[in-house]
Write a protein that holds these residues in place. Structure first.
Motif, PDB file in Angstrom:
ATOM      1  N   LYS A   1      27.551  34.791  28.135  1.00 21.39           N
ATOM      2  CA  LYS A   1      28.763  35.512  28.504  1.00 21.39           C
ATOM      3  C   LYS A   1      28.489  37.015  28.404  1.00 21.39           C
TER       4      LYS A   1
ATOM      5  N   LEU B   1      32.432  42.752  29.443  1.00 20.25           N
ATOM      6  CA  LEU B   1      33.226  43.120  30.609  1.00 20.25           C
ATOM      7  C   LEU B   1      32.608  44.295  31.379  1.00 20.25           C
TER       8      LEU B   1
ATOM      9  N   LYS C   1      29.521  43.455  33.329  1.00 17.92           N
ATOM     10  CA  LYS C   1      29.885  42.739  34.562  1.00 17.92           C
ATOM     11  C   LYS C   1      30.435  43.715  35.596  1.00 17.92           C
ATOM     12  N   LEU C   2      31.242  44.636  35.124  1.00 19.95           N
ATOM     13  CA  LEU C   2      31.888  45.575  36.035  1.00 19.95           C
ATOM     14  C   LEU C   2      30.867  46.509  36.695  1.00 19.95           C
TER      15      LEU C   2
ATOM     16  N   ASP D   1      27.770  43.794  43.065  1.00 24.05           N
ATOM     17  CA  ASP D   1      28.102  42.439  43.523  1.00 24.05           C
ATOM     18  C   ASP D   1      26.845  41.800  44.113  1.00 24.05           C
TER      19      ASP D   1
ATOM     20  N   ARG E   1      39.417  42.916  42.588  1.00 19.86           N
ATOM     21  CA  ARG E   1      38.774  41.996  41.628  1.00 19.86           C
ATOM     22  C   ARG E   1      38.412  42.727  40.339  1.00 19.86           C
ATOM     23  N   LYS E   2      37.829  43.924  40.520  1.00 22.40           N
ATOM     24  CA  LYS E   2      37.373  44.663  39.324  1.00 22.40           C
ATOM     25  C   LYS E   2      38.557  45.118  38.472  1.00 22.40           C
TER      26      LYS E   2
ATOM     27  N   MET F   1      39.895  42.204  36.554  1.00 24.31           N
ATOM     28  CA  MET F   1      38.953  41.865  35.482  1.00 24.31           C
ATOM     29  C   MET F   1      39.118  42.837  34.297  1.00 24.31           C
TER      30      MET F   1
ATOM     31  N   ASP G   1      41.858  41.922  32.091  1.00 24.25           N
ATOM     32  CA  ASP G   1      41.800  40.535  31.642  1.00 24.25           C
ATOM     33  C   ASP G   1      42.885  39.703  32.339  1.00 24.25           C
TER      34      ASP G   1
ATOM     35  N   GLU H   1      44.136  38.028  36.542  1.00 18.42           N
ATOM     36  CA  GLU H   1      43.567  37.272  37.666  1.00 18.42           C
ATOM     37  C   GLU H   1      43.752  37.949  39.014  1.00 18.42           C
TER      38      GLU H   1
ATOM     39  N   ARG I   1      48.691  37.914  35.942  1.00 17.18           N
ATOM     40  CA  ARG I   1      47.901  36.727  35.594  1.00 17.18           C
ATOM     41  C   ARG I   1      48.422  35.497  36.331  1.00 17.18           C
TER      42      ARG I   1
END
Ligand SMILES: Cc1ncc(COP(=O)(O)O)c(C=O)c1O
Length: 386
Positions: A3, A6, A9-10, A14, A67-68, A71, A74, A76, A220
């Motif tokens: 995992k 955050l 990942k950001l 992509d 999307r970012k 994210m 936290d 959707e 969310r």
């Protein structure tokens, strides 16, 4: 795969399946989107986040930013709007109809409460205000549909008890929307604390250059998102993919700006607190500021935006002269860019029962060297003694 944090990942680009590999995000612009055949055209579905049907409803660039942003909070789902104020009006427009009631805090961004009044006059939507510092003023009656929160208020800086407000609202099946622009999607876990909708003026820290207007509405819950999306589809609130790309470029490092500016602003706010011309500093991270203990409990950082109240005997004319004498703090609205800003506010005009007698001035601390900013304030404040 382990995992990832955050931010890791950001920041990672992509995944790109083409043989042109780059770290930059590309700008996909469109009005018309073409379909491979008639069947695909007929099967298009605006509810499906993975489909493209028309430029207004998104291109890969706008969806990448959505999307970012989701994210980061936290959550959707995210819908982009052409400004922070458009994000506010969009939520009100989507969730309220004639006969409904909305509760707004007395410290809301003035154009937001002005819009609430306009909805009341023109569309029969009842508006009532509550004091964000006093939960017993939150009067939820039968047709209340939405509880609006702004924490802290972006001029008067009171921090609201968001978890308590959410509990109270949800007990009556009332949705909670939070203008959390001050926390910038970084310093307040809006959804963990119970809110249903997070509103951001991306115009501020997320864009970071004082040159982009944009807003976001993050959720969310899928059904709530679809309700909002239906309004988006009907009203045609598109955003420019070019502007989205500028924000995408700024996003990986805006947290660092936010944190560095927080340090500078607290230093300046503490310096101002000790200045004899200043009666009170309204900075949520400073003891004595309204809602400070709630800030300590719920927030993990502070924006570099705060206000001061001058001693009551200092006249508006003298304060104006002092503001005009500032060289580094520029006079202007908004915030979130590199350059420091200052704005005087006439609180008696905008707020009923405003308790302070002295004048309020709001500061935004940018990325300049903090000691230079203090020196600038020092020379301007010295004019008050003349
Ligand atoms: C708390 C808050 N929300 C919303 C907005 C509106 O954002 P925009 O300027 O992008 O319309 C502002 C603007 O200053 C603000 O301070």
């Amino acid at each position: 795969m382990p995992k990832k944090n955050l931010w890791t990942k950001l920041i990672q680009p992509d995944t790109d399946n083409s043989n042109f590999r780059t770290l930059a995000s590309s700008v996909e612009r469109a009005s018309t989107v073409t379909f491979p055949d008639v069947e695909s055209l007929r099967k298009r579905n605006w509810r499906d986040e993975n489909q493209y049907s028309y430029g207004l409803y998104g291109t890969p660039t706008t969806k990448r930013l959505e999307r970012k942003l989701a994210m980061l909070e936290d959550a959707e789902h995210c819908i982009l709007l052409p400004s922070g104020l458009a994000a506010i009006s969009f939520v009100l427009l989507s969730l309220l109809k004639s006969g409904d009631r909305v509760l707004m805090p007395t410290n809301a961004y003035e154009p937001a409460s002005d819009l609430g009044k306009h909805f009341q006059e023109c569309f029969g939507i009842e508006l009532a205000f509550y004091d964000p510092q006093q939960l017993d003023t939150v009067d939820i009656t039968g047709n209340t549909r939405l509880l609006w929160v702004e924490t802290p208020g972006s001029v008067s800086m009171e921090v609201a008890d968001l978890p308590a407000l959410c509990k109270l609202a949800h007990r009556h099946d009332v949705l909670v929307a939070v203008d959390a622009t001050w926390a910038a999607g970084l310093a307040l876990p809006v959804f963990k604390l119970g809110a249903d909708i997070s509103i951001q003026a991306l115009t501020k820290y997320q864009s970071g250059g004082s040159d982009i207007m944009m807003g976001s509405v993050v959720t969310r819950d899928k059904n709530l998102h679809l309700r909002l999306l239906a309004t988006h589809m009907r009203f045609g609130f598109g955003v420019s993919p070019e502007d989205c790309n500028i924000i995408l470029r700024s996003l990986p490092h805006y947290r660092l700006r936010y944190q560095a500016q927080d340090v500078s602003a607290r230093k300046i706010a503490s310096w101002l607190k000790a200045h004899p011309a200043v009666k009170q500093v309204l900075h949520p991270a400073l003891p004595g500021s309204p809602g400070h203990t709630i800030w300590q409990r719920d927030f993990s950082g502070a924006a570099s935006l705060f206000s001061i109240i001058f001693q009551p005997h200092i006249t508006q004319e003298k304060i104006d002269r002092c503001i005009n004498a500032l060289n580094l703090f520029r006079i202007g609205f908004s915030w979130g860019g590199s350059c420091s800003l200052v704005v005087p506010y006439d609180m008696k005009r905008t707020r009923q029962n405003w308790p302070h007698k002295g004048q309020l001035v709001r500061f935004y601390v940018g990325l300049e060297e903090v000691d230079d900013l203090i020196e600038d304030l020092d020379q301007a404040l010295s004019l008050l003694q003349e």
